[in-house]
Design a protein around this motif. Sequence first.
Motif, PDB file in Angstrom:
ATOM      1  N   ILE A  81      48.202  30.900  48.836  1.00  0.00           N
ATOM      2  CA  ILE A  81      48.679  31.683  47.990  1.00  0.00           C
ATOM      3  C   ILE A  81      48.257  31.649  46.391  1.00  0.00           C
ATOM      4  O   ILE A  81      48.191  30.465  46.093  1.00  0.00           O
ATOM      5  N   TYR A  82      47.342  32.575  45.978  1.00  0.00           N
ATOM      6  CA  TYR A  82      46.538  32.650  44.762  1.00  0.00           C
ATOM      7  C   TYR A  82      47.023  33.619  43.744  1.00  0.00           C
ATOM      8  O   TYR A  82      47.827  34.573  44.216  1.00  0.00           O
ATOM      9  N   TYR A  83      47.054  33.165  42.427  1.00  0.00           N
ATOM     10  CA  TYR A  83      47.618  33.923  41.386  1.00  0.00           C
ATOM     11  C   TYR A  83      46.541  34.026  40.442  1.00  0.00           C
ATOM     12  O   TYR A  83      45.876  32.960  39.852  1.00  0.00           O
ATOM     13  N   THR A  84      46.228  35.563  39.766  1.00  0.00           N
ATOM     14  CA  THR A  84      45.452  35.760  38.975  1.00  0.00           C
ATOM     15  C   THR A  84      45.807  36.612  37.998  1.00  0.00           C
ATOM     16  O   THR A  84      45.795  38.029  38.158  1.00  0.00           O
ATOM     17  N   PRO A  85      46.577  36.173  36.992  1.00  0.00           N
ATOM     18  CA  PRO A  85      47.283  37.185  36.025  1.00  0.00           C
ATOM     19  C   PRO A  85      46.177  38.057  35.134  1.00  0.00           C
ATOM     20  O   PRO A  85      45.068  37.485  35.018  1.00  0.00           O
ATOM     21  N   PRO A  86      46.474  38.806  34.712  1.00  0.00           N
ATOM     22  CA  PRO A  86      45.451  39.876  33.668  1.00  0.00           C
ATOM     23  C   PRO A  86      44.873  38.919  32.693  1.00  0.00           C
ATOM     24  O   PRO A  86      45.555  38.082  32.178  1.00  0.00           O
ATOM     25  N   GLY A  87      43.692  38.861  32.565  1.00  0.00           N
ATOM     26  CA  GLY A  87      42.911  38.147  31.579  1.00  0.00           C
ATOM     27  C   GLY A  87      42.404  36.941  31.952  1.00  0.00           C
ATOM     28  O   GLY A  87      41.690  35.983  31.151  1.00  0.00           O
ATOM     29  N   ALA A  88      43.028  36.578  33.154  1.00  0.00           N
ATOM     30  CA  ALA A  88      42.562  34.985  33.742  1.00  0.00           C
ATOM     31  C   ALA A  88      41.366  34.775  34.059  1.00  0.00           C
ATOM     32  O   ALA A  88      40.616  36.027  34.707  1.00  0.00           O
ATOM     33  N   ARG A  89      40.546  33.716  33.955  1.00  0.00           N
ATOM     34  CA  ARG A  89      39.014  33.618  34.194  1.00  0.00           C
ATOM     35  C   ARG A  89      38.933  33.119  35.682  1.00  0.00           C
ATOM     36  O   ARG A  89      37.922  32.758  36.162  1.00  0.00           O
ATOM     37  N   TYR A  90      39.943  32.665  36.380  1.00  0.00           N
ATOM     38  CA  TYR A  90      39.848  32.009  37.682  1.00  0.00           C
ATOM     39  C   TYR A  90      41.341  32.426  38.025  1.00  0.00           C
ATOM     40  O   TYR A  90      42.262  32.459  37.513  1.00  0.00           O
ATOM     41  N   SER A  91      41.260  31.945  39.387  1.00  0.00           N
ATOM     42  CA  SER A  91      42.627  32.279  40.574  1.00  0.00           C
ATOM     43  C   SER A  91      43.084  30.824  40.609  1.00  0.00           C
ATOM     44  O   SER A  91      42.355  29.911  41.121  1.00  0.00           O
TER      45      SER A  91
END
Length: 419
Positions: A399-409
């Motif tokens: 399970i990966y999480y990449t919110p808006p503006g994030a530079r990595y997952s």
Amino acid sequence: MKAERFLPLLLGILTPTAATAVTDTATGIFAPGFSTLKVQLDGDFLAPPVIRLGDSRMTLYVSFDELGDEHRYMRCSLEHLTPLWQPSGLLPSEYASGFNEAEVADYAYSQNTFRHYVNYRISIPSQELYPLISGNYLLRVWDEEEPDSTLLQARFCVSENVGTITGEASHITDRGSAGEFQQVSFTFSPGNFQLQDVFSDLQAIVVQNSDPSTAVSVKPLRMQGGSIVYEHRPELIFPAGNEFRRFETTRTDYTGMHIARNGVENGAYSSWLNTDEERADRPYEYDRTQYGRFKVDEYNASDPDLGADYVKTYFTLDFPQVMNGDVYVDGEFTHHRLDDSNRMTWDAETHTYTLPMLLKQGSYNYRYVLRGHNPADKPDPAPVEGNHYETRNEYTIYIYYTPPGARYSRLLNVAVIRP
């Protein structure tokens, strides 16, 4: 008759896909003389290569051999990758402490073996190699005198262990029941972890039997209470496959499991496996499984990593000649790569496929896969091994999480589903 039945089937399942320029980050060996690359969590043979972020009690070992008597001076480093195992673009200072470079200093020489080798081991995390963030990582190893040339590389993951994942694999699928498929369903409960938009910011990756070619990416179906539900998605329907075949070469003084005979060639051990046959049209047979893994072992060695010898192992498959593709031996010991090292050769005299491989003593899981002549074609074990819904497959969920503006997952959690 078999060939006539099989070849049209192969043409239907092995269709070329568009070539995509990607960086090769798959676990593998690129230099001659190296062998037995293994990535394993300390004390847990069946665990995926995943450590928890900041947990000093968990150690991942990357081990390998170089045949010969000379110690080589090597160094290694880490690279942070995306959920699809491509470079994330982060600077080393953003994902690893210190200089992110270490000497491969833990090594030892083989003991009382015909074939001499040097065994190396790298520990993660260490003072020099310490991941600072979660996600996918690649360990790269190179010769000190040739820093731009990779000798070998290995994938692993760092998880934040957020929330819980529960799920199951069933023969009752959206394409029917008790057939050739299994369907995975699971839920992710993030607990107190705050998510913004689960439908756009979360990415789940599911892999069958640790084989990267089976990886699928899937979005949630719905929210249910405090849980995120993944079910009834066509991506989560997998070919059921068959149990991995297995053999043991833990002893060379008698014929072990699936060994027809042993011998000595040019001052070194050799073993000939029993001839394997097609299983696609045969009923399912239960067998123990290591889910494709191999384990180095020698019955009389206190430390098999140093006491196990190398055995030239001969594979033979009784199967019709494939005119539009190739047959490969596949398993963790081949790193699920398809290349000259594990491609079988058609023997016109015996009408069988054969392959000799130099393997360290131990217990091995393996299977046979087919791939069309286009390198972009996906490997397929079904024509040789068949698909049986009863097969005990292992499914790993990331399970990966990449919110808006994030530079990595961020890798929030990893779970394994087994029967």
